[in-house]
Design an enzyme around this catalytic site. Structure first.
Site, mmCIF file in Angstrom:
data_model
loop_
_atom_site.group_PDB
_atom_site.id
_atom_site.type_symbol
_atom_site.label_atom_id
_atom_site.label_comp_id
_atom_site.label_asym_id
_atom_site.label_seq_id
_atom_site.Cartn_x
_atom_site.Cartn_y
_atom_site.Cartn_z
ATOM 1 N N VAL A 95 35.081 49.970 26.839
ATOM 2 C CA VAL A 95 34.036 48.988 26.504
ATOM 3 C C VAL A 95 32.707 49.692 26.203
ATOM 4 O O VAL A 95 32.012 49.353 25.240
ATOM 5 C CB VAL A 95 33.865 47.948 27.629
ATOM 6 C CG1 VAL A 95 32.798 46.925 27.251
ATOM 7 C CG2 VAL A 95 35.189 47.235 27.908
ATOM 8 N N ARG A 126 31.571 62.620 32.164
ATOM 9 C CA ARG A 126 32.528 63.406 31.378
ATOM 10 C C ARG A 126 31.836 64.113 30.202
ATOM 11 O O ARG A 126 30.704 63.806 29.854
ATOM 12 C CB ARG A 126 33.653 62.487 30.873
ATOM 13 C CG ARG A 126 34.522 61.960 32.017
ATOM 14 C CD ARG A 126 35.406 60.830 31.570
ATOM 15 N NE ARG A 126 34.640 59.633 31.255
ATOM 16 C CZ ARG A 126 35.158 58.507 30.794
ATOM 17 N NH1 ARG A 126 36.449 58.420 30.579
ATOM 18 N NH2 ARG A 126 34.390 57.468 30.543
ATOM 19 N N ILE A 155 35.245 36.084 23.967
ATOM 20 C CA ILE A 155 35.138 34.621 23.814
ATOM 21 C C ILE A 155 33.882 34.119 24.519
ATOM 22 O O ILE A 155 33.705 34.369 25.714
ATOM 23 C CB ILE A 155 36.342 33.898 24.463
ATOM 24 C CG1 ILE A 155 37.662 34.481 23.984
ATOM 25 C CG2 ILE A 155 36.277 32.405 24.188
ATOM 26 C CD1 ILE A 155 38.861 33.969 24.765
ATOM 27 N N GLU A 187 43.603 47.382 32.503
ATOM 28 C CA GLU A 187 42.671 48.030 33.421
ATOM 29 C C GLU A 187 43.150 49.460 33.680
ATOM 30 O O GLU A 187 44.321 49.785 33.448
ATOM 31 C CB GLU A 187 42.634 47.262 34.751
ATOM 32 C CG GLU A 187 42.168 45.836 34.625
ATOM 33 C CD GLU A 187 40.762 45.709 34.066
ATOM 34 O OE1 GLU A 187 39.833 46.246 34.663
ATOM 35 O OE2 GLU A 187 40.610 45.105 32.991
ATOM 36 N N ASP A 241 43.119 40.493 38.095
ATOM 37 C CA ASP A 241 42.072 40.403 37.068
ATOM 38 C C ASP A 241 41.830 38.938 36.681
ATOM 39 O O ASP A 241 40.685 38.476 36.627
ATOM 40 C CB ASP A 241 42.511 41.229 35.842
ATOM 41 C CG ASP A 241 41.500 41.178 34.724
ATOM 42 O OD1 ASP A 241 40.473 41.856 34.831
ATOM 43 O OD2 ASP A 241 41.727 40.446 33.751
ATOM 44 N N LYS A 274 38.452 36.392 37.342
ATOM 45 C CA LYS A 274 37.837 35.587 36.274
ATOM 46 C C LYS A 274 37.791 34.110 36.636
ATOM 47 O O LYS A 274 36.783 33.437 36.399
ATOM 48 C CB LYS A 274 38.586 35.824 34.960
ATOM 49 C CG LYS A 274 38.377 37.240 34.416
ATOM 50 C CD LYS A 274 39.370 37.570 33.317
ATOM 51 C CE LYS A 274 39.145 38.969 32.763
ATOM 52 N NZ LYS A 274 40.268 39.420 31.919
ATOM 53 N N GLY A 314 39.902 44.257 24.806
ATOM 54 C CA GLY A 314 39.789 45.172 23.666
ATOM 55 C C GLY A 314 38.348 45.619 23.498
ATOM 56 O O GLY A 314 37.413 44.922 23.885
HETATM 57 N N1 HSE Z 1 42.473 44.092 31.476
HETATM 58 C C1 HSE Z 1 41.763 42.939 31.022
HETATM 59 C C2 HSE Z 1 42.722 42.047 30.271
HETATM 60 C C3 HSE Z 1 40.617 43.362 30.152
HETATM 61 O O1 HSE Z 1 43.828 42.515 29.944
HETATM 62 O O2 HSE Z 1 42.411 40.891 30.008
HETATM 63 C C4 HSE Z 1 39.647 42.276 29.841
HETATM 64 O O3 HSE Z 1 39.044 41.743 30.981
#
Ligand code: HSE
Length: 331
Positions: free
Chosen positions: A12, A44, A131, A185, A196, A200, A298
């Site tokens: 990201v 890095r 989104i 992730e 994940d 959310k 993405g």
């Molecule tokens: N790993 C998360 C997904 C990335 O696949 O939705 C976006 O939050």
């Protein structure tokens, strides 16, 4: 000229830099002045990049530079990201993030610090990648009592299920593809076990219902036990299997949330959501169901939401956006 910094140069973070470079003119028009990425924080070695001179490894350079007013936190996790976010906010800098783990666990505290310091903590990218869903829910649906939120909130698992359903690809191979595409992730357990998606739905529930939803306490089941036989049998019965995050407001004003695989009838709008796409349905008591759809993971899709938040923070530098934890519900 506005100067900003990016903390983290992973999928990201590199996307955030790319969006600033790719859309510099458009961004300058929106901000009504050029926006320069002054620093990129990462330990890095990126000496091969044309913008290698931007890289710093010492966070205090960003913290102590009064020219930097807006910072993107795209490091992920709740360790250094938590500490650096607090220090940025306390130093009077707005922070914009895609870090759902941090927002879900410490969002309330970070919003309170932002309020006290009269800066912004914005996290549109933390749910649904590219989104727009948080801002529409908090602003465009502000006149509604939210009755229910349900949706496909994880791109990796939706990609895996789509590959299994339509191409007969094994779970393991589909996961490898999702990782190669930069959707998953760092530790894909968070995707496939539903954590994940759970973070959310907790963020959306916190905002909509005003309670504190703890991702560690919300019931959560992922897709690691779903087999090719399961998706085939579901298909024969007229269903597809989708990982759904759901939050429901009860008659007594309490609310509950959970994440689990669901059988979705093939003619339901959520059944048509394929690959890395996410879709979130929000049921308002005036609007009825409103659906938000787009790429949920993405590099550039997620970066788009981070940069838009940064533009919002620049535009509202003098006036904090009035986002409060739970201000979607309190009456
Ligand atoms: N790993 C998360 C997904 C990335 O696949 O939705 C976006 O939050």
């Amino acid at each position: 000229m506005v100067k900003v910094a990016i903390m983290g140069h992973g999928t990201v973070g590199s996307g955030v830099y790319e969006v600033f470079a790719m859309n510099a003119e458009k961004i300058a028009r929106v901000a009504e002045q050029p926006v320069e990425v002054k620093y990129v924080l990462d330990l890095r070695d990126f000496s091969h990049l044309p913008y290698a001179d931007k890289f710093v490894s010492d966070f205090s350079i960003i913290e102590n530079d009064p020219e930097v007013t807006v910072v993107a936190e795209v490091m992920g996790g709740t360790g250094a990201a938590y500490e650096f976010t607090k220090r940025c906010l306390n130093a009077g800098k707005s922070v914009c993030t895609s870090n759902k783990e941090l927002v879900a666990t410490h969002g309330e505290e970070l919003l309170a610090i932002a309020k006290e310091k009269n800066v912004n903590y914005l996290f549109e990218a933390s749910v649904g990648g590219g989104i727009p869903v948080i801002r529409p829910m908090m602003q465009c649906l502000a006149a509604n009592e939210i009755r229910e939120i349900r949706g496909i909130l994880n791109g990796t698992t939706n990609y895996i299920l789509s590959e299994m359903i339509h191409k007969g690809v094994s779970f393991e191979d589909a996961l490898k593809q999702a990782q190669a595409n930069g959707y998953a992730e760092k530790d894909p357990t968070a995707d496939i076990e539903g954590h994940d998606a759970c973070r959310k739905i907790c963020i959306l529930s916190d905002l909509a219902f005003g309670d504190k939803f703890d991702p560690n306490a919300v019931s959560c089941e992922g897709i690691s036990k779903i087999t090719l036989t399961d998706v085939e049998e579901a298909g024969k019965l007229g269903y597809v299997i989708k990982l759904i995050g759901r939050a429901v407001r009860c008659e007594d004003g309490t609310a509950y949330a959970y994440v689990a695989p669901h059988l979705i009838p093939k003619n339901h709008p959520l059944a048509a959501v394929e690959d890395v796409f996410n879709a979130i349905m929000i049921d308002g008591n005036a609007t009825g169901d409103v659906m938000f759809y787009g790429k949920g993971a993405g590099k550039l899709a997620t970066a788009s939401a981070v940069v838009a938040d940064m533009l919002d923070a620049i535009a509202h530098a003098e006036k904090r956006r009035p986002v409060e934890w739970g201000d979607g519900s309190k009456n």
